[in-house]
Design a protein around this motif. Structure first.
Motif, short mmCIF file in Angstrom:
data_model
loop_
_atom_site.label_atom_id
_atom_site.label_comp_id
_atom_site.label_asym_id
_atom_site.label_seq_id
_atom_site.Cartn_x
_atom_site.Cartn_y
_atom_site.Cartn_z
N SER A 42 10.03 38.42 9.35
CA SER A 42 10.25 38.23 10.77
C SER A 42 8.95 37.92 11.50
O SER A 42 8.90 37.01 12.35
CB SER A 42 10.90 39.49 11.37
OG SER A 42 11.12 39.33 12.76
N CYS A 45 7.91 34.40 10.65
CA CYS A 45 8.78 33.44 11.34
C CYS A 45 8.36 33.26 12.79
O CYS A 45 8.28 32.13 13.30
CB CYS A 45 10.23 33.89 11.27
SG CYS A 45 11.02 33.64 9.66
N TRP A 46 8.09 34.37 13.47
CA TRP A 46 7.67 34.27 14.86
C TRP A 46 6.33 33.56 14.98
O TRP A 46 6.11 32.79 15.94
CB TRP A 46 7.59 35.67 15.48
CG TRP A 46 8.92 36.15 15.99
CD1 TRP A 46 9.69 37.14 15.46
CD2 TRP A 46 9.63 35.65 17.12
NE1 TRP A 46 10.84 37.29 16.20
CE2 TRP A 46 10.82 36.39 17.23
CE3 TRP A 46 9.36 34.66 18.07
CZ2 TRP A 46 11.76 36.17 18.23
CZ3 TRP A 46 10.30 34.43 19.07
CH2 TRP A 46 11.47 35.18 19.15
N ILE A 49 7.14 29.88 14.63
CA ILE A 49 7.86 29.37 15.81
C ILE A 49 6.90 29.16 16.97
O ILE A 49 6.91 28.10 17.62
CB ILE A 49 9.00 30.33 16.19
CG1 ILE A 49 10.09 30.31 15.12
CG2 ILE A 49 9.58 29.96 17.55
CD1 ILE A 49 11.14 31.39 15.29
N VAL A 195 17.71 40.73 12.65
CA VAL A 195 16.54 40.51 13.50
C VAL A 195 15.64 39.42 12.92
O VAL A 195 15.03 38.63 13.66
CB VAL A 195 15.75 41.83 13.68
CG1 VAL A 195 14.38 41.57 14.28
CG2 VAL A 195 16.53 42.79 14.56
N ILE A 198 18.19 35.71 12.89
CA ILE A 198 18.61 35.03 14.12
C ILE A 198 17.48 34.20 14.74
O ILE A 198 17.67 33.01 15.03
CB ILE A 198 19.18 36.05 15.12
CG1 ILE A 198 20.50 36.61 14.57
CG2 ILE A 198 19.42 35.41 16.48
CD1 ILE A 198 21.08 37.74 15.40
N PRO A 199 16.28 34.77 14.95
CA PRO A 199 15.20 33.92 15.49
C PRO A 199 14.84 32.77 14.55
O PRO A 199 14.48 31.68 15.02
CB PRO A 199 14.02 34.89 15.65
CG PRO A 199 14.64 36.25 15.69
CD PRO A 199 15.84 36.17 14.80
N VAL A 202 17.55 30.02 15.08
CA VAL A 202 17.40 29.39 16.40
C VAL A 202 16.11 28.56 16.45
O VAL A 202 16.09 27.43 16.94
CB VAL A 202 17.40 30.46 17.51
CG1 VAL A 202 17.11 29.83 18.86
CG2 VAL A 202 18.75 31.17 17.54
N GLY A 203 15.01 29.14 15.94
CA GLY A 203 13.74 28.42 15.94
C GLY A 203 13.79 27.16 15.10
O GLY A 203 13.27 26.11 15.50
N LYS A 206 15.84 24.47 16.97
CA LYS A 206 15.10 23.96 18.14
C LYS A 206 13.95 23.07 17.71
O LYS A 206 13.77 21.95 18.23
CB LYS A 206 14.59 25.16 18.95
CG LYS A 206 13.59 24.82 20.02
CD LYS A 206 14.19 23.92 21.10
CE LYS A 206 13.17 23.70 22.22
NZ LYS A 206 13.67 22.71 23.23
#
Length: 238
Positions: A42, A45-46, A49, A195, A198-199, A202-203, A206
């Motif tokens: 996670s 990933c953030w 992104i 958690v 999902i990001p 979506v990331g 997008k």
């Protein structure tokens, strides 16, 4: 919750800690490994992104500025002299690559080498492909996490529930105080999987959409620039 704590004390056990850290610390080592993997995924990933979103915004703004300069009516040679030393975004790199090939195709006598038009288009296609490949790096990681993280979390869930059933078998007691810690750990692993996933999904959607629009913009610029050079080539040949 208070009733569960009372039951745990009556059974001679410790009061379970249902805080996030408590559920992690009390979990089986396999469930802990699942949680750590999902947490690190996670965070990575953030990081991807945020980096991609900032980079896309930057190169889009740079492309707007370059596009305005390109169509300002000034000499392309002057623009080439300004950006050739430091083409810091894909559209500038595309322009510089095409101009360099154009200049190499003109001999010292001013004659145009054969096949220059095909080479120009080939150079621009290769440049677009190379730049988009760099922009799309690490997107596969987002896709992988988005598709697999829920199943990794589900594995932790199944393992936690198995531990709960083992606790029932060992203690011969099916009260909530016995099974609650294992179930809480299992649900926590599921939540961490979502958690992370999902990001990532979506990331990925997008960023892929934004990069697709940017690639179309580069292709359109390459076609327009190729048309300009082709027209100039025809004029010089005649």
């Amino acid at each position: 919750m208070e009733q569960n704590a009372v039951e745990a004390v009556e059974l001679g056990g410790n009061i379970p800690d249902f805080s996030l850290w408590g559920m992690f610390a009390q979990a089986d080592w396999i469930v802990q490994a699942v949680m750590i993997i999902l947490l690190l995924s996670s965070v990575w990933c953030w990081a991807i992104i945020v980096d991609k979103v900032r980079r896309i915004r930057r190169i889009s703004a740079q492309a707007d500025q370059f596009d305005a300069e390109f169509w300002s009516g000034n000499s392309l040679e002057d623009l080439f002299d300004r950006v050739r030393r430091n083409p810091d975004h894909p559209m500038a790199m595309l322009f510089v690559a095409a101009m360099k090939e154009w200049q190499r195709s003109v001999s010292g006598t001013g004659k145009i080498a054969m096949g220059v038009q095909d080479r120009l288009y080939r150079v621009m296609r290769v440049t677009v492909s190379r730049e988009m490949e760099g922009l799309e790096s690490y997107l596969s990681f987002l896709a992988t996490v988005g598709s697999t993280a829920p199943f990794v979390g589900l594995f932790g869930t199944v393992w936690g529930i198995m531990n709960s059933f083992q606790s029932i078998a060992v203690s011969h007691n099916s009260s909530l105080a016995v099974v609650a810690p294992g179930i809480a750990e299992a649900l926590f692993a599921t939540a961490m999987g979502l958690v992370a996933a999902i990001p990532a999904v979506v990331g990925y959607n997008k960023i892929s959409s934004d990069l697709g629009r940017y690639a179309n913009r580069l292709d359109s610029f390459a076609d327009e620039f190729g048309t300009i050079l082709s027209r100039q080539l025809d004029e010089e040949e005649h």
